[in-house]
Motif scaffolding. Sequence first.
Motif, PDB file in Angstrom:
ATOM      1  N   CYS A 217      20.424  19.416 -12.680  1.00 29.51           N
ATOM      2  CA  CYS A 217      19.160  20.042 -12.299  1.00 29.51           C
ATOM      3  C   CYS A 217      19.416  21.506 -11.952  1.00 29.51           C
ATOM      4  CB  CYS A 217      18.566  19.311 -11.105  1.00 29.51           C
ATOM      5  SG  CYS A 217      17.187  20.209 -10.380  1.00 29.51           S
ATOM      6  N   ALA A 218      18.625  22.409 -12.554  1.00 31.67           N
ATOM      7  CA  ALA A 218      18.804  23.838 -12.289  1.00 31.67           C
ATOM      8  C   ALA A 218      18.269  24.201 -10.903  1.00 31.67           C
ATOM      9  CB  ALA A 218      18.109  24.671 -13.356  1.00 31.67           C
ATOM     10  N   GLY A 219      17.511  23.297 -10.325  1.00 29.35           N
ATOM     11  CA  GLY A 219      16.957  23.578  -9.001  1.00 29.35           C
ATOM     12  C   GLY A 219      17.900  23.187  -7.874  1.00 29.35           C
ATOM     13  N   CYS A 220      18.471  21.972  -7.941  1.00 28.72           N
ATOM     14  CA  CYS A 220      19.271  21.492  -6.801  1.00 28.72           C
ATOM     15  C   CYS A 220      20.688  21.082  -7.175  1.00 28.72           C
ATOM     16  CB  CYS A 220      18.554  20.334  -6.108  1.00 28.72           C
ATOM     17  SG  CYS A 220      18.535  18.810  -7.086  1.00 28.72           S
ATOM     18  N   SER A 222      21.675  18.470  -8.791  1.00 28.73           N
ATOM     19  CA  SER A 222      21.955  17.031  -8.816  1.00 28.73           C
ATOM     20  C   SER A 222      21.796  16.496 -10.249  1.00 28.73           C
ATOM     21  CB  SER A 222      21.014  16.294  -7.870  1.00 28.73           C
ATOM     22  OG  SER A 222      19.722  16.206  -8.439  1.00 28.73           O
ATOM     23  N   PHE A 223      22.256  15.275 -10.450  1.00 28.30           N
ATOM     24  CA  PHE A 223      22.074  14.640 -11.756  1.00 28.30           C
ATOM     25  C   PHE A 223      20.889  13.678 -11.663  1.00 28.30           C
ATOM     26  CE2 PHE A 223      26.587  15.803 -12.070  1.00 28.30           C
ATOM     27  CZ  PHE A 223      26.633  16.318 -13.349  1.00 28.30           C
ATOM     28  N   SER A 224      19.729  14.163 -11.285  1.00 30.02           N
ATOM     29  CA  SER A 224      18.597  13.255 -11.053  1.00 30.02           C
ATOM     30  C   SER A 224      17.439  13.516 -12.013  1.00 30.02           C
ATOM     31  CB  SER A 224      18.101  13.403  -9.609  1.00 30.02           C
ATOM     32  OG  SER A 224      19.160  13.403  -8.703  1.00 30.02           O
ATOM     33  N   MET A 225      17.743  14.073 -13.181  1.00 30.71           N
ATOM     34  CA  MET A 225      16.668  14.407 -14.118  1.00 30.71           C
ATOM     35  C   MET A 225      16.171  13.142 -14.838  1.00 30.71           C
ATOM     36  SD  MET A 225      16.577  17.733 -13.709  1.00 30.71           S
ATOM     37  CE  MET A 225      15.801  18.634 -15.036  1.00 30.71           C
ATOM     38  N   ILE A 226      14.851  13.038 -14.924  1.00 29.20           N
ATOM     39  CA  ILE A 226      14.278  11.917 -15.671  1.00 29.20           C
ATOM     40  C   ILE A 226      13.294  12.460 -16.708  1.00 29.20           C
ATOM     41  CG2 ILE A 226      14.546  10.022 -13.995  1.00 29.20           C
ATOM     42  CD1 ILE A 226      11.735  10.716 -12.956  1.00 29.20           C
ATOM     43  N   VAL A 227      13.158  11.748 -17.830  1.00 28.26           N
ATOM     44  CA  VAL A 227      12.286  12.211 -18.909  1.00 28.26           C
ATOM     45  C   VAL A 227      10.844  11.793 -18.626  1.00 28.26           C
ATOM     46  CG1 VAL A 227      11.876  12.148 -21.416  1.00 28.26           C
ATOM     47  CG2 VAL A 227      14.198  11.867 -20.529  1.00 28.26           C
ATOM     48  N   ARG A 228       9.951  12.758 -18.772  1.00 23.93           N
ATOM     49  CA  ARG A 228       8.527  12.439 -18.687  1.00 23.93           C
ATOM     50  C   ARG A 228       7.819  13.263 -19.760  1.00 23.93           C
ATOM     51  NH1 ARG A 228       6.340  13.210 -12.846  1.00 23.93           N
ATOM     52  NH2 ARG A 228       8.073  11.962 -12.121  1.00 23.93           N
ATOM     53  N   GLY A 229       7.439  12.613 -20.837  1.00 20.13           N
ATOM     54  CA  GLY A 229       6.827  13.327 -21.957  1.00 20.13           C
ATOM     55  C   GLY A 229       7.824  14.297 -22.571  1.00 20.13           C
ATOM     56  N   LYS A 230       7.384  15.575 -22.712  1.00 18.25           N
ATOM     57  CA  LYS A 230       8.269  16.563 -23.322  1.00 18.25           C
ATOM     58  C   LYS A 230       9.057  17.355 -22.286  1.00 18.25           C
ATOM     59  CE  LYS A 230       5.813  17.197 -27.637  1.00 18.25           C
ATOM     60  NZ  LYS A 230       4.989  18.056 -28.463  1.00 18.25           N
ATOM     61  N   LYS A 231       9.049  16.816 -21.063  1.00 19.73           N
ATOM     62  CA  LYS A 231       9.735  17.539 -19.992  1.00 19.73           C
ATOM     63  C   LYS A 231      10.740  16.664 -19.265  1.00 19.73           C
ATOM     64  CE  LYS A 231       6.827  21.315 -18.522  1.00 19.73           C
ATOM     65  NZ  LYS A 231       6.233  21.928 -17.349  1.00 19.73           N
ATOM     66  N   LEU A 232      11.655  17.338 -18.592  1.00 21.07           N
ATOM     67  CA  LEU A 232      12.572  16.631 -17.698  1.00 21.07           C
ATOM     68  C   LEU A 232      12.205  17.037 -16.275  1.00 21.07           C
ATOM     69  CD1 LEU A 232      16.213  16.773 -19.172  1.00 21.07           C
ATOM     70  CD2 LEU A 232      14.442  15.075 -19.504  1.00 21.07           C
ATOM     71  N   TYR A 233      12.141  16.061 -15.402  1.00 20.25           N
ATOM     72  CA  TYR A 233      11.846  16.338 -13.993  1.00 20.25           C
ATOM     73  C   TYR A 233      12.986  15.850 -13.132  1.00 20.25           C
ATOM     74  CZ  TYR A 233       7.040  17.567 -15.063  1.00 20.25           C
ATOM     75  OH  TYR A 233       5.928  18.192 -15.543  1.00 20.25           O
ATOM     76  N   CYS A 234      13.196  16.532 -12.025  1.00 19.25           N
ATOM     77  CA  CYS A 234      14.233  16.106 -11.090  1.00 19.25           C
ATOM     78  C   CYS A 234      13.581  15.216 -10.034  1.00 19.25           C
ATOM     79  CB  CYS A 234      14.890  17.319 -10.446  1.00 19.25           C
ATOM     80  SG  CYS A 234      16.079  16.857  -9.189  1.00 19.25           S
ATOM     81  N   SER A 235      14.101  13.982  -9.906  1.00 24.29           N
ATOM     82  CA  SER A 235      13.523  13.064  -8.929  1.00 24.29           C
ATOM     83  C   SER A 235      13.996  13.415  -7.516  1.00 24.29           C
ATOM     84  CB  SER A 235      13.897  11.618  -9.267  1.00 24.29           C
ATOM     85  OG  SER A 235      15.297  11.490  -9.280  1.00 24.29           O
ATOM     86  N   CYS A 237      14.414  16.972  -6.375  1.00 20.14           N
ATOM     87  CA  CYS A 237      13.765  18.168  -5.812  1.00 20.14           C
ATOM     88  C   CYS A 237      12.448  18.510  -6.504  1.00 20.14           C
ATOM     89  CB  CYS A 237      14.714  19.372  -5.866  1.00 20.14           C
ATOM     90  SG  CYS A 237      14.937  20.067  -7.502  1.00 20.14           S
ATOM     91  N   GLY A 238      12.112  17.793  -7.559  1.00 16.36           N
ATOM     92  CA  GLY A 238      10.830  18.039  -8.203  1.00 16.36           C
ATOM     93  C   GLY A 238      10.857  19.119  -9.275  1.00 16.36           C
ATOM     94  N   SER A 242      11.229  22.116 -19.756  1.00 16.78           N
ATOM     95  CA  SER A 242      11.047  21.466 -21.050  1.00 16.78           C
ATOM     96  C   SER A 242      12.352  20.796 -21.464  1.00 16.78           C
ATOM     97  CB  SER A 242      10.622  22.494 -22.105  1.00 16.78           C
ATOM     98  OG  SER A 242      11.741  23.201 -22.565  1.00 16.78           O
ATOM     99  N   THR A 243      12.235  19.684 -22.153  1.00 17.52           N
ATOM    100  CA  THR A 243      13.424  18.936 -22.588  1.00 17.52           C
ATOM    101  C   THR A 243      14.320  19.841 -23.433  1.00 17.52           C
ATOM    102  OG1 THR A 243      12.069  16.958 -22.627  1.00 17.52           O
ATOM    103  CG2 THR A 243      14.160  16.838 -23.801  1.00 17.52           C
ATOM    104  N   ASP A 244      13.705  20.626 -24.315  1.00 11.54           N
ATOM    105  CA  ASP A 244      14.488  21.517 -25.180  1.00 11.54           C
ATOM    106  C   ASP A 244      15.358  22.449 -24.354  1.00 11.54           C
ATOM    107  OD1 ASP A 244      12.599  20.392 -26.927  1.00 11.54           O
ATOM    108  OD2 ASP A 244      12.906  22.066 -28.325  1.00 11.54           O
ATOM    109  N   PHE A 245      14.744  23.016 -23.347  1.00 13.80           N
ATOM    110  CA  PHE A 245      15.462  23.997 -22.534  1.00 13.80           C
ATOM    111  C   PHE A 245      16.596  23.328 -21.755  1.00 13.80           C
ATOM    112  CE2 PHE A 245      16.114  27.303 -19.381  1.00 13.80           C
ATOM    113  CZ  PHE A 245      16.033  28.438 -20.172  1.00 13.80           C
ATOM    114  N   ALA A 246      16.291  22.161 -21.176  1.00 10.49           N
ATOM    115  CA  ALA A 246      17.299  21.454 -20.374  1.00 10.49           C
ATOM    116  C   ALA A 246      18.478  21.027 -21.256  1.00 10.49           C
ATOM    117  CB  ALA A 246      16.675  20.238 -19.711  1.00 10.49           C
ATOM    118  N   VAL A 247      18.170  20.542 -22.449  1.00 13.54           N
ATOM    119  CA  VAL A 247      19.236  20.100 -23.347  1.00 13.54           C
ATOM    120  C   VAL A 247      20.090  21.297 -23.792  1.00 13.54           C
ATOM    121  CG1 VAL A 247      19.685  19.130 -25.659  1.00 13.54           C
ATOM    122  CG2 VAL A 247      18.075  17.991 -24.121  1.00 13.54           C
ATOM    123  N   MET A 248      19.442  22.422 -24.110  1.00 18.80           N
ATOM    124  CA  MET A 248      20.188  23.607 -24.543  1.00 18.80           C
ATOM    125  C   MET A 248      21.102  24.127 -23.422  1.00 18.80           C
ATOM    126  SD  MET A 248      19.925  24.208 -27.678  1.00 18.80           S
ATOM    127  CE  MET A 248      20.665  25.830 -27.833  1.00 18.80           C
TER     128      MET A 248
END
Length: 308
Positions: A217-220, A222-235, A237-238, A242-248
């Motif tokens: 997670c670029a915010g905190c 942690s390895f708490s990212m979960i997929v929701r639609g076309k985005k990844l969210y951190c469970s 820190c919130g 976008s999935t593309d950006f996180a994967v890159m």
Amino acid sequence: MIIKARKESESLKILRSLNYRMELTATQQKYYFNLEKGYEGEVQFDRSTEKIQTECLILNDLLLEVNNTKFQIDSLIIFKDTVYHFEVKNYEGDYYYEADNLLTISKKEIKNPFDQLKRGQSLLRQLFQQNSITFPIDSLVIFINPEFSLYQAPLNMPFIFQSQLTRFLKKLNNKPSVVNDRHKKLAEKLVSLHQPESLFPNIPAYNFGQLKKGNLCAGCGSFSMIVRGKKLYCSNCGFGESTDFAVMRTIDEYKILFPQRTITTNDIYEWCGEIVPKRVISRILGKNFEKSGVHQWSIYKYTSKKEN
Ligand SMILES: [Zn+2]
């Protein structure tokens, strides 16, 4: 004018990633934290020097070599009649000076930055002489951290403390200075002599299998990212992206850690913690990298399309 900007070293990027993805020993972790802190201090100093209004040429982070000896210059600023050479230290806490030594309050001796500064100046002077460059060099240590105190520091030391930095920069700003071709040639020469980075010896050994997988997670962190639609969210820190950006971003880490390794859909799927579907990984790779080979799971070349 900034002629050479500072970049994070590969060694720092590797250690930062490893710190998240494997268990570092206490010594390795301390080494990493010191690197991170040192870099932070240098960037802070850069932010101050880039505000200088008077004409000058700024070169940050040079790795030079003279008579088979490599040396690092944190920052170098070329003015009309002087070249300023800076060694930036981000020490924090209370220290004291005694018999040419720098000690912590608990009497632990640490490297005296004045020795490092003298060495740097001497080598820089030799390099100037070898290249028939005649400019006076003024060398100074910048203690950038406002939480740093040095008791019993001799008055004649070339030290600038954080509380004196604004005044010092004002003095530089008031210097009547005009840079001409002679100065520009000096700057170009130094940039051309800049050596490529060699990785620090203190980086621990690691391999793909052993490292923790997942999108950081670029915010905190942690390895708490979960997929929701076309985005990844951190469970945790919130934070969302976008999935593309996180994967890159995660592929960037992979490239730094494993420069020799090929990029395949399977590996990146595993590297990203197996939460982003393979078809999505494949699409992202296809969009950003050139394909090579026609295997079931294609191998991609490192060259990013955007860079071509
Ligand atoms: Zn987070």
